[in-house]
Scaffold this active site. Structure first.
Site, PDB file in Angstrom:
ATOM      1  N   GLY A 127      -3.698  -5.305   4.819  1.00 48.58           N
ATOM      2  CA  GLY A 127      -4.785  -6.270   4.980  1.00 48.58           C
ATOM      3  C   GLY A 127      -5.848  -5.777   5.937  1.00 48.58           C
ATOM      4  N   ASP A 157     -11.062   8.126   0.679  1.00 51.65           N
ATOM      5  CA  ASP A 157     -10.863   6.669   0.608  1.00 51.65           C
ATOM      6  C   ASP A 157     -11.993   5.964   1.350  1.00 51.65           C
ATOM      7  OD1 ASP A 157      -9.748   4.239   0.088  1.00 51.65           O
ATOM      8  OD2 ASP A 157      -8.116   4.419   1.554  1.00 51.65           O
ATOM      9  N   HIS A 175      -9.782   2.245  -1.902  1.00 50.82           N
ATOM     10  CA  HIS A 175      -8.560   1.742  -2.556  1.00 50.82           C
ATOM     11  C   HIS A 175      -8.500   0.210  -2.559  1.00 50.82           C
ATOM     12  CE1 HIS A 175      -6.557   1.272   1.471  1.00 50.82           C
ATOM     13  NE2 HIS A 175      -5.938   0.328   0.827  1.00 50.82           N
ATOM     14  N   SER A 197      -6.801  -2.559   5.950  1.00 54.07           N
ATOM     15  CA  SER A 197      -7.471  -1.368   5.436  1.00 54.07           C
ATOM     16  C   SER A 197      -8.906  -1.670   5.053  1.00 54.07           C
ATOM     17  CB  SER A 197      -6.703  -0.690   4.316  1.00 54.07           C
ATOM     18  OG  SER A 197      -6.147  -1.608   3.458  1.00 54.07           O
TER      19      SER A 197
END
Ligand code: 4AZ
Length: 256
Positions: free
Chosen positions: A199, A100, A46, A201
């Site tokens: 921030g 993800d 993502h 991730s």
């Protein structure tokens, strides 16, 4: 990272800072990542908006970074991104964040990508069948926000401790119910004091097995940060050993 402490990159030498170059040429921190081999960084899908696979050169990766707005040429290693590989099963059209996970290929210079040092080192992938019990304490790290709602991210690399939460608990109505897929797990602090935040991730969740650290999770999402009954949600790395091996050509040799 909420509720953690400032860390040195020497204690998380696989941490990658992924930057995106805006139209005004400004480089903004986009996400974290983890160095899994000299030329490959594992991160979250993502982090890359639609169409960015075609524009890998807008992204760059810095390894060995301690402080955001300062460049330490002695220890930092900076790379262009040659290729962005998103998982085919990542489909965010329904906002579900399943699969993800993404790989970034660093562009080699003079035939080499990253070089091992005190500040730059690869992290081991866990063997695919490795399971950990709920309650086990793991470590997260990143340059993300120190509080949900702040407009700025952290100036320093920070670390925090979180405990693994069982799927049964995390799928409870009071938690995330049906939002947790089989490719996700939850982790949080019993008192909800520490968590990943915006921030962070793409960055690592590492856990110790037999006195070695392994990359078990990719920081993925959560409802806010450090909120009661709203733990951080992580991509289950052990579900992707085959995918990582296929895409990178790396043999999934782990610790023996
Ligand atoms: C984010 O926006 C994000 N509390 C990452 C992790 C968490 C929340 C948000 C987990 O990147």
């Amino acid at each position: 990272i909420v509720g953690g402490t400032v860390a040195t990159v020497e204690s998380h030498p696989w941490v990658a800072a992924i930057f995106w170059r805006s139209k005004s040429k400004e480089k903004v921190l986009r996400c974290g990542g983890s160095l899994i081999s000299a030329c490959w960084v594992l991160t979250a899908a993502h982090c890359f908006p639609e169409g960015s696979q075609a524009k890998p050169r807008r992204f760059s990766v810095i390894l060995g970074k301690n402080v955001m707005n300062e460049t330490d040429r002695a220890v930092e290693q900076r790379f262009r991104v040659e290729e962005i590989i998103l998982h085919d099963g990542f489909d965010n059209s329904e906002g579900d964040y399943n699969n993800d996970i993404a790989l970034l290929k660093l562009r080699a210079e003079h035939g080499k990508c990253s070089e091992e040092s005190d500040s730059v080192r690869t992290v081991c992938l866990p063997p695919p069948q490795q399971k950990l019990q709920p309650g086990v304490t793991c470590e997260i790290a990143g340059y993300g926000k120190e509080k949900h709602g702040l407009w700025y991210k952290s100036r320093f690399l920070r670390e925090a401790q979180v405990n693994l939460i069982s799927d049964d608990v995390c799928r409870h109505q009071d938690y995330y119910a049906n939002l947790i897929s089989d490719n996700m797990f939850c982790a949080g602090r019993p008192d909800w004091s520490q968590d990943a935040c915006e921030g962070d991730s793409g960055g690592p969740l590492v856990c110790e097995v037999g006195s070695r650290l392994f990359l078990f999770g990719v920081i993925s999402w959560g409802d806010g940060c450090a909120k009661e009954n709203r733990p951080g949600v992580y991509t289950t790395v052990t579900n992707y050993n085959g995918w990582i091996a296929e895409k990178t050509g790396l043999l999934s040799i782990t610790a023996g």
